[in-house]
Motif scaffolding. Structure first.
Motif, short mmCIF file in Angstrom:
data_model
loop_
_atom_site.label_atom_id
_atom_site.label_comp_id
_atom_site.label_asym_id
_atom_site.label_seq_id
_atom_site.Cartn_x
_atom_site.Cartn_y
_atom_site.Cartn_z
N VAL A 70 0.82 -1.29 0.19
CA VAL A 70 0.19 0.03 0.02
C VAL A 70 0.84 1.22 -0.19
O VAL A 70 1.93 1.42 0.73
CB VAL A 70 -1.07 -0.17 1.02
N LEU A 71 0.57 2.32 -0.83
CA LEU A 71 1.39 3.53 -1.09
C LEU A 71 0.58 4.71 -0.87
O LEU A 71 -0.39 4.73 -1.49
CB LEU A 71 2.16 3.46 -2.39
N ALA A 72 0.94 5.55 0.20
CA ALA A 72 0.22 6.80 0.38
C ALA A 72 0.97 7.92 0.81
O ALA A 72 2.27 7.55 1.25
CB ALA A 72 -1.00 6.32 1.11
N GLY A 73 0.63 8.96 0.82
CA GLY A 73 1.33 10.25 1.08
C GLY A 73 1.13 10.38 2.74
O GLY A 73 0.55 9.60 3.38
N GLY A 74 1.48 11.51 3.40
CA GLY A 74 1.31 11.96 4.53
C GLY A 74 2.50 11.25 5.66
O GLY A 74 3.27 10.59 4.96
N ASP A 75 2.62 11.79 6.70
CA ASP A 75 3.37 11.51 7.71
C ASP A 75 3.47 10.22 8.21
O ASP A 75 4.25 9.31 8.55
CB ASP A 75 3.68 12.39 8.77
N GLU A 76 1.93 9.94 8.42
CA GLU A 76 1.78 8.60 9.27
C GLU A 76 1.81 6.95 8.30
O GLU A 76 1.92 7.23 6.89
CB GLU A 76 0.28 8.46 9.66
N LEU A 77 2.04 6.09 8.90
CA LEU A 77 1.97 4.94 8.15
C LEU A 77 0.28 4.72 7.61
O LEU A 77 -0.56 4.69 8.35
CB LEU A 77 2.18 3.67 8.69
N CYS A 78 0.17 4.46 6.27
CA CYS A 78 -1.01 4.05 5.79
C CYS A 78 -1.29 2.78 5.54
O CYS A 78 -1.11 2.27 4.58
CB CYS A 78 -1.06 4.74 4.39
N THR A 79 -1.60 2.05 6.57
CA THR A 79 -1.82 0.71 6.91
C THR A 79 -3.33 0.64 6.22
O THR A 79 -4.19 1.51 6.60
CB THR A 79 -1.87 0.11 8.25
#
Ligand code: THU
Length: 134
Positions: A76-85
């Protein structure tokens, strides 16, 4: 663990097609099946906000439409500072086709951030086996 290059590239490419004008949070997902094929998907939102769906669900739809059903690796791939689970609903959907040992590579635009097993994300999952013998 490293993220497989083919899955990372597929998730990056499909994320560019995400339809996320309401959240502005584009996600790309990629699944590898037991046959070695990969299936990618992006999130698809619409103006009736609750009706959108996640990148993982898009990828699962492509996989099933192609006649495959055994997931051995997830990215899974996303932006932002958090883990995108994967969200709760996607954890359930993935558990339908993957085992608790299945690696889930959580990535940002720069690459791999963390790899976790699906069973860590979804302990005591309710699955197809619960319906056996009933
Ligand atoms: N989203 C995904 O596609 N996958 C996830 O694992 C988390 C959330 C999407 C749903 C929605 O389109 C946007 O991200 C913001 O929640």
């Amino acid at each position: 663990m490293t993220a497989p290059d083919d899955m990372l590239a597929a998730a990056r490419a499909v994320r560019a097609n995400a339809h996320a004008p309401y959240s502005s949070f584009a996600v790309g997902a990629c699944l590898r099946t037991a046959s070695g094929r990969i299936f990618a998907g992006c999130n698809v939102e619409n103006s009736a906000y609750p009706q959108g769906w996640c990148a993982e669900v898009s990828a699962i739809g492509s996989m099933v439409a192609a006649g495959e059903s055994r997931i051995v690796e997830v990215l899974v791939l996303a932006g932002g500072d958090e883990l995108c689970t994967p969200c709760g609903g996607c954890r359930q959907a993935l558990s339908e086709f993957a085992g608790p040992e299945t690696p889930v590579h959580v990535c940002g635009p720069e690459g791999l951030r963390k790899t976790v097993a699906l069973g860590e994300l979804m302990p005591y999952a309710f699955g197809p086996e619960n319906l056996e013998g009933t």
